[in-house]
Design a protein around this motif. Structure first.
Motif, PDB file in Angstrom:
ATOM      1  N   ASP A 180      21.394 -11.104  37.317  1.00  0.00           N
ATOM      2  CA  ASP A 180      22.013  -9.865  37.436  1.00  0.00           C
ATOM      3  C   ASP A 180      22.266  -9.395  38.762  1.00  0.00           C
ATOM      4  O   ASP A 180      21.636  -9.908  39.866  1.00  0.00           O
ATOM      5  CB  ASP A 180      21.003  -8.744  36.803  1.00  0.00           C
ATOM      6  CG  ASP A 180      21.886  -7.717  36.146  1.00  0.00           C
ATOM      7  OD1 ASP A 180      23.213  -7.454  36.220  1.00  0.00           O
ATOM      8  OD2 ASP A 180      21.126  -6.949  35.141  1.00  0.00           O
ATOM      9  N   ASP A 181      23.228  -8.528  39.015  1.00  0.00           N
ATOM     10  CA  ASP A 181      23.624  -7.807  40.144  1.00  0.00           C
ATOM     11  C   ASP A 181      23.610  -8.729  41.363  1.00  0.00           C
ATOM     12  O   ASP A 181      23.343  -8.749  42.672  1.00  0.00           O
ATOM     13  CB  ASP A 181      22.515  -6.942  40.638  1.00  0.00           C
ATOM     14  CG  ASP A 181      22.414  -5.728  39.542  1.00  0.00           C
ATOM     15  OD1 ASP A 181      23.198  -5.622  38.721  1.00  0.00           O
ATOM     16  OD2 ASP A 181      21.249  -5.159  39.572  1.00  0.00           O
ATOM     17  N   GLU A 237      30.714  -7.439  36.444  1.00  0.00           N
ATOM     18  CA  GLU A 237      30.301  -6.195  36.173  1.00  0.00           C
ATOM     19  C   GLU A 237      30.910  -4.915  36.843  1.00  0.00           C
ATOM     20  O   GLU A 237      31.659  -4.855  37.891  1.00  0.00           O
ATOM     21  CB  GLU A 237      28.836  -5.897  36.821  1.00  0.00           C
ATOM     22  CG  GLU A 237      27.783  -7.075  36.283  1.00  0.00           C
ATOM     23  CD  GLU A 237      26.405  -6.287  36.519  1.00  0.00           C
ATOM     24  OE1 GLU A 237      25.692  -5.703  35.816  1.00  0.00           O
ATOM     25  OE2 GLU A 237      26.029  -6.513  37.684  1.00  0.00           O
TER      26      GLU A 237
END
Ligand code: C2E
Ligand code: MG
Ligand code: MG
Ligand code: MG
Length: 275
Positions: A180-181, A237
């Motif tokens: 993630d991220d 995202e």
């Protein structure tokens, strides 16, 4: 005038500090009972296949319905829960609730999709973590191939050997792992290759920059080709507009998530009639 202005802003500043301090204290105090009092709730945000336009997964995002402060976002209490280790209990609750809800949706006959759950490094540091995940899947009757765990780059700077083993066990059990991220931490490319990640989620800040400067575009494209060369899928995202979406499509990004498609919604408000 300057003096008065300064004094005023100083007063406001200290009042804000006090408010922040008491807000934080109240969060620490009340978090202990949040699970018991049934105050936690999962919102879900769609992740779309950018080629077919179909829903591929929902990401579960925690919210806290606090009796006094209203809906508290995760960034206000997850770090506190991590510090106090309450994240362990909360994390278990999240996994169980997400798997249970996901099984319900599957049983209702809509086309199946994955459920993505955010996992804190503190959870992965628990020796029992893998067993717990498998037990929850059994309990809720959800097949492991529908579960996706999202971890952040901070796990790579941690107790590396142990966590890597856990991730491999999860992968062997047919659970997918996303990072993630991506791009905000300090992952070296060689690390990325050593871990069994199925997906890379490009951090929202880079998607944001697609509209602002050439570097946003360059970094986004570089992450997409890096992930593809390591045979990982890529998710953009925080897609908020058509320009970002078109750029990601042009660069062959596999999946996308963001307000442009949907905001995170409570389970009962999800629109499932999209193709
Ligand atoms: P994340 O996992 O990177 O989740 C994506 C965050 O970006 C979510 O914020 C989501 O609402 C937000 N977002 C999605 N699309 C857009 C967009 O187009 N524009 C903007 N500005 N934001 C967008 P949220 O729900 O506030 O969650 C924040 C972070 O809290 C998550 O970031 C995740 O790191 C953490 N978190 C959430 N739920 C859990 C949980 O159950 N367990 C753990 N350990 N962490 C969680
Ligand atoms: Mg996430
Ligand atoms: Mg993220
Ligand atoms: Mg984040």
């Amino acid at each position: 005038y300057t003096k008065k202005y300064k004094r005023n802003s100083y007063t406001i500043y200290t009042e804000e500090m006090d408010l922040n301090a008491s807000y934080k204290l109240a969060i620490e105090r009340d978090l202990k009972n949040a699970v018991l009092n049934n105050e936690l709730e999962l919102y879900y945000q769609p992740i779309m296949d950018l080629k077919t336009g179909k829903l591929t997964a929902l990401e579960a995002l925690i919210r806290w319905n606090h009796p006094e402060f209203g809906l508290i976002p995760p960034n206000d209490f997850i770090p506190i829960a991590e510090e106090s280790r309450q994240i362990i209990g909360i994390g278990t609750w999240v996994l169980r609730a997400a798997c249970r809800q996901s099984k319900k949706w599957q049983d209702s006959g809509i086309p199946p999709f994955k459920i993505a759950v955010n996992i804190s490094t503190k959870q992965l540091q628990q020796a029992e973590f893998v067993d717990e995940v498998l037990t929850i899947l059994e309990e809720t009757n959800l097949e492991s191939k529908w579960l996706e765990l999202e971890v952040t780059e901070s796990i790579l700077m941690d107790d590396v050997g142990f966590i890597k083993e856990s991730l491999l066990k999860l992968k062997e059990a047919d659970i997918s792992i996303s990072i993630d991220d991506f791009g905000t931490g300090y992952t070296s490319l060689s690390y990325l290759r050593q871990y069994p990640f199925d997906k890379v989620k490009i951090d929202r800040s880079f998607i944001d920059d697609i509209n602002n400067d050439l570097n946003g575009k360059r970094i986004t494209s570089a992450i997409i080709s890096l992930a593809h060369s390591l045979e990982m899928n890529v998710v953009g995202e925080g897609i908020e507009d058509e320009i970002q979406l078109e750029y990601l499509k042009k660069e062959n990004c596999d999946e996308g998530q963001g307000y442009f498609f949907n905001r995170p919604l409570p389970a009962h408000s999800l629109p499932f009639n999209q193709r």
